[in-house]
Enzyme design. Structure first.
Site, PDB file in Angstrom:
ATOM      1  N   GLN A  23     -17.114 -36.942  24.454  1.00  0.00           N
ATOM      2  CA  GLN A  23     -16.536 -38.075  25.185  1.00  0.00           C
ATOM      3  C   GLN A  23     -16.001 -37.675  26.555  1.00  0.00           C
ATOM      4  O   GLN A  23     -16.205 -38.384  27.547  1.00  0.00           O
ATOM      5  CB  GLN A  23     -15.409 -38.715  24.374  1.00  0.00           C
ATOM      6  CG  GLN A  23     -15.878 -39.619  23.263  1.00  0.00           C
ATOM      7  CD  GLN A  23     -14.730 -40.362  22.603  1.00  0.00           C
ATOM      8  OE1 GLN A  23     -13.639 -40.456  23.156  1.00  0.00           O
ATOM      9  NE2 GLN A  23     -14.969 -40.897  21.417  1.00  0.00           N
ATOM     10  N   GLY A  72     -24.465 -44.869  17.296  1.00  0.00           N
ATOM     11  CA  GLY A  72     -24.508 -44.171  16.018  1.00  0.00           C
ATOM     12  C   GLY A  72     -23.899 -45.020  14.933  1.00  0.00           C
ATOM     13  O   GLY A  72     -24.043 -46.241  14.919  1.00  0.00           O
ATOM     14  N   SER A  73     -23.166 -44.383  14.024  1.00  0.00           N
ATOM     15  CA  SER A  73     -22.603 -45.071  12.861  1.00  0.00           C
ATOM     16  C   SER A  73     -21.733 -46.257  13.262  1.00  0.00           C
ATOM     17  O   SER A  73     -21.982 -47.391  12.854  1.00  0.00           O
ATOM     18  CB  SER A  73     -21.782 -44.080  12.024  1.00  0.00           C
ATOM     19  OG  SER A  73     -21.109 -44.746  10.969  1.00  0.00           O
ATOM     20  N   SER A  99      -8.501 -40.626 -20.431  1.00  0.00           N
ATOM     21  CA  SER A  99      -7.925 -40.395 -21.762  1.00  0.00           C
ATOM     22  C   SER A  99      -6.455 -39.992 -21.658  1.00  0.00           C
ATOM     23  O   SER A  99      -5.991 -39.542 -20.604  1.00  0.00           O
ATOM     24  CB  SER A  99      -8.697 -39.283 -22.477  1.00  0.00           C
ATOM     25  OG  SER A  99      -8.453 -38.029 -21.848  1.00  0.00           O
ATOM     26  N   GLY A 132     -19.547 -46.912   9.703  1.00  0.00           N
ATOM     27  CA  GLY A 132     -20.257 -47.997  10.363  1.00  0.00           C
ATOM     28  C   GLY A 132     -21.147 -48.822   9.457  1.00  0.00           C
ATOM     29  O   GLY A 132     -21.198 -50.051   9.581  1.00  0.00           O
ATOM     30  N   GLU A 181     -17.824 -34.901 -11.145  1.00  0.00           N
ATOM     31  CA  GLU A 181     -16.977 -35.944 -11.726  1.00  0.00           C
ATOM     32  C   GLU A 181     -15.877 -36.421 -10.773  1.00  0.00           C
ATOM     33  O   GLU A 181     -15.185 -37.403 -11.067  1.00  0.00           O
ATOM     34  CB  GLU A 181     -16.370 -35.451 -13.044  1.00  0.00           C
ATOM     35  CG  GLU A 181     -17.415 -35.260 -14.131  1.00  0.00           C
ATOM     36  CD  GLU A 181     -16.819 -34.937 -15.497  1.00  0.00           C
ATOM     37  OE1 GLU A 181     -15.623 -35.196 -15.695  1.00  0.00           O
ATOM     38  OE2 GLU A 181     -17.569 -34.428 -16.350  1.00  0.00           O
ATOM     39  N   HIS A 203     -11.146 -44.174  18.004  1.00  0.00           N
ATOM     40  CA  HIS A 203     -10.313 -43.047  17.575  1.00  0.00           C
ATOM     41  C   HIS A 203      -9.570 -42.549  18.804  1.00  0.00           C
ATOM     42  O   HIS A 203     -10.140 -42.469  19.896  1.00  0.00           O
ATOM     43  CB  HIS A 203     -11.181 -41.943  16.973  1.00  0.00           C
ATOM     44  CG  HIS A 203     -10.420 -40.731  16.509  1.00  0.00           C
ATOM     45  ND1 HIS A 203      -9.222 -40.809  15.834  1.00  0.00           N
ATOM     46  CD2 HIS A 203     -10.689 -39.401  16.638  1.00  0.00           C
ATOM     47  CE1 HIS A 203      -8.790 -39.588  15.551  1.00  0.00           C
ATOM     48  NE2 HIS A 203      -9.659 -38.721  16.037  1.00  0.00           N
ATOM     49  N   GLU A 207     -17.704 -30.275 -13.800  1.00  0.00           N
ATOM     50  CA  GLU A 207     -16.299 -30.561 -14.097  1.00  0.00           C
ATOM     51  C   GLU A 207     -15.429 -30.706 -12.852  1.00  0.00           C
ATOM     52  O   GLU A 207     -14.470 -31.480 -12.858  1.00  0.00           O
ATOM     53  CB  GLU A 207     -15.721 -29.463 -15.007  1.00  0.00           C
ATOM     54  CG  GLU A 207     -16.378 -29.374 -16.374  1.00  0.00           C
ATOM     55  CD  GLU A 207     -16.331 -30.679 -17.153  1.00  0.00           C
ATOM     56  OE1 GLU A 207     -15.409 -31.486 -16.920  1.00  0.00           O
ATOM     57  OE2 GLU A 207     -17.225 -30.909 -17.987  1.00  0.00           O
ATOM     58  N   ARG A 216     -27.891 -42.306  26.303  1.00  0.00           N
ATOM     59  CA  ARG A 216     -28.944 -41.489  26.890  1.00  0.00           C
ATOM     60  C   ARG A 216     -30.241 -41.670  26.105  1.00  0.00           C
ATOM     61  O   ARG A 216     -30.214 -42.007  24.922  1.00  0.00           O
ATOM     62  CB  ARG A 216     -28.518 -40.017  26.888  1.00  0.00           C
ATOM     63  CG  ARG A 216     -27.364 -39.748  27.845  1.00  0.00           C
ATOM     64  CD  ARG A 216     -26.736 -38.395  27.652  1.00  0.00           C
ATOM     65  NE  ARG A 216     -25.680 -38.171  28.640  1.00  0.00           N
ATOM     66  CZ  ARG A 216     -24.878 -37.132  28.647  1.00  0.00           C
ATOM     67  NH1 ARG A 216     -24.998 -36.198  27.719  1.00  0.00           N
ATOM     68  NH2 ARG A 216     -23.945 -37.009  29.578  1.00  0.00           N
TER      69      ARG A 216
END
Length: 334
Positions: free
Chosen positions: A85, A26-27, A251, A133, A230, A107, A226, A48
């Protein structure tokens, strides 16, 4: 004192001559595998049958069912979703590990919370890039890299530290630098960041801001712009140069409002709640809840996901994004 390792500080190539099985494509899986292959390492993919299996084959890899890939390998990097896992390890990885092998993760969840308990005669290490990834792969092809964390949980061979560092260099991470950590520290800080700030914290902050404006009679579309749209502009500035660059770029009105109103929103009570979240991570309460819900078919997870999708901000955002062709180049394809 934080220790950072770079290309020049990795003196030994402990991966040399070893076969690496990347489990998952995957990633992270595709990035690790391709970077290692481009750096001259012997890589096979364990996965798989399905789309990822076909993609790995198309990318030029030898692809096998997980058990067959593990049988061939000296180093097994597990890059599957946390929730699967444990099952894959028990059924397909553990029976095929040999003394002297190394088991690696990006991880630490399943090792730290004892879902996976490796035998004492294998090395266990962590290499965790601090980026998705596609970025790990892209920066590698551009000659740079994403920083990473690395650590050793179990040193059966006496050389696990060098093996972890060599793996980090193999995926390109030592160009930017890799920081030594532990499975415990990586897991607990990663989960806390996701829950209290990056995902749980930010989404709740945005939703509450949106609701506050809409309930006060403002147009939902303006509220969306807003408090959500942003957000990227502000986060990009902080990503590039921290809070200082963000505050330099906005600002004076916005900066003054930051100082006087921010503490009214994120109060000491919020920080106490964050500490409670961290405690639930540290004592295993969150992990146990996630693991049990997984065993029950993720009933609570799917219910919460459905409730989140029903919020007004989702529909408003979908309509407004149709007005913005510049967001068509998506990072993630669903």
């Amino acid at each position: 004192m934080t220790t950072v390792y770079y290309d020049e500080t990795v003196k030994e190539d402990a991966l040399k001559g070893k076969k690496i099985a990347v489990v998952g494509y995957g990633s992270q899986g595709h990035a690790h595998a391709q970077n290692l292959k481009d750096n001259g390492y012997d890589v096979v993919i364990g996965i798989r049958p399905g789309n990822s299996f076909d993609k790995a084959k198309k990318d030029g890899f030898d692809v096998y069912p997980v058990d067959e890939a593990v049988k061939q390998a000296d180093v097994v990097m597990v890059l599957l979703p946390d929730e699967i896992q444990g099952k894959v390890y028990e059924e397909e990885i553990a029976p095929n590990l040999e003394a002297g092998n190394a088991l690696a993760f990006a991880h630490g969840f399943n090792i730290h919370f004892d879902v996976i308990q490796p035998p004492e005669d294998v090395d266990v290490f962590l290499v965790a890039p601090k980026g998705p990834g596609h970025l790990v792969r892209r920066t590698f092809t551009e000659g740079s890299s994403v920083p990473a964390l690395f650590g050793v949980e179990q040193d059966a061979s006496g050389n696990a530290f060098n093996l972890a560092l060599s793996y980090a260099k193999g995926i390109g991470a030592t160009k930017a630098g890799v920081i030594e950590t532990t499975f415990k520290e990586e897991t607990e800080t990663d989960l806390f960041g996701e829950q209290a700030v990056l995902c749980g914290g930010v989404t709740r902050l945005i939703q509450s801001g949106f609701e506050t404006l809409v309930e006060a009679g403002y147009q939902p579309e303006l509220a969306y712009f807003e408090v959500l749209h942003e957000m990227k502009l502000i986060v990009d500035l902080m990503y590039e140069g921290g809070m200082e660059t963000m505050r330099y770029s906005i600002s004076n009105t916005a900066e003054y409002g930051d100082y006087v109103s921010g503490p009214r929103v994120i109060t000491d009570d919020v920080k106490q709640n964050m500490k409670a979240v961290l405690e639930d991570i540290q004592n295993g309460k969150f992990a146990n809840s996630f693991i049990e819900d997984n065993k029950n078919g993720f009933k609570e997870f799917y219910k919460l996901r459905e409730e989140a999708q029903d919020h007004q901000i989702q529909e408003v955002g979908k309509e407004l994004r149709e007005m913005m062709p510049f967001v068509e180049n998506k990072t993630i394809e669903k």
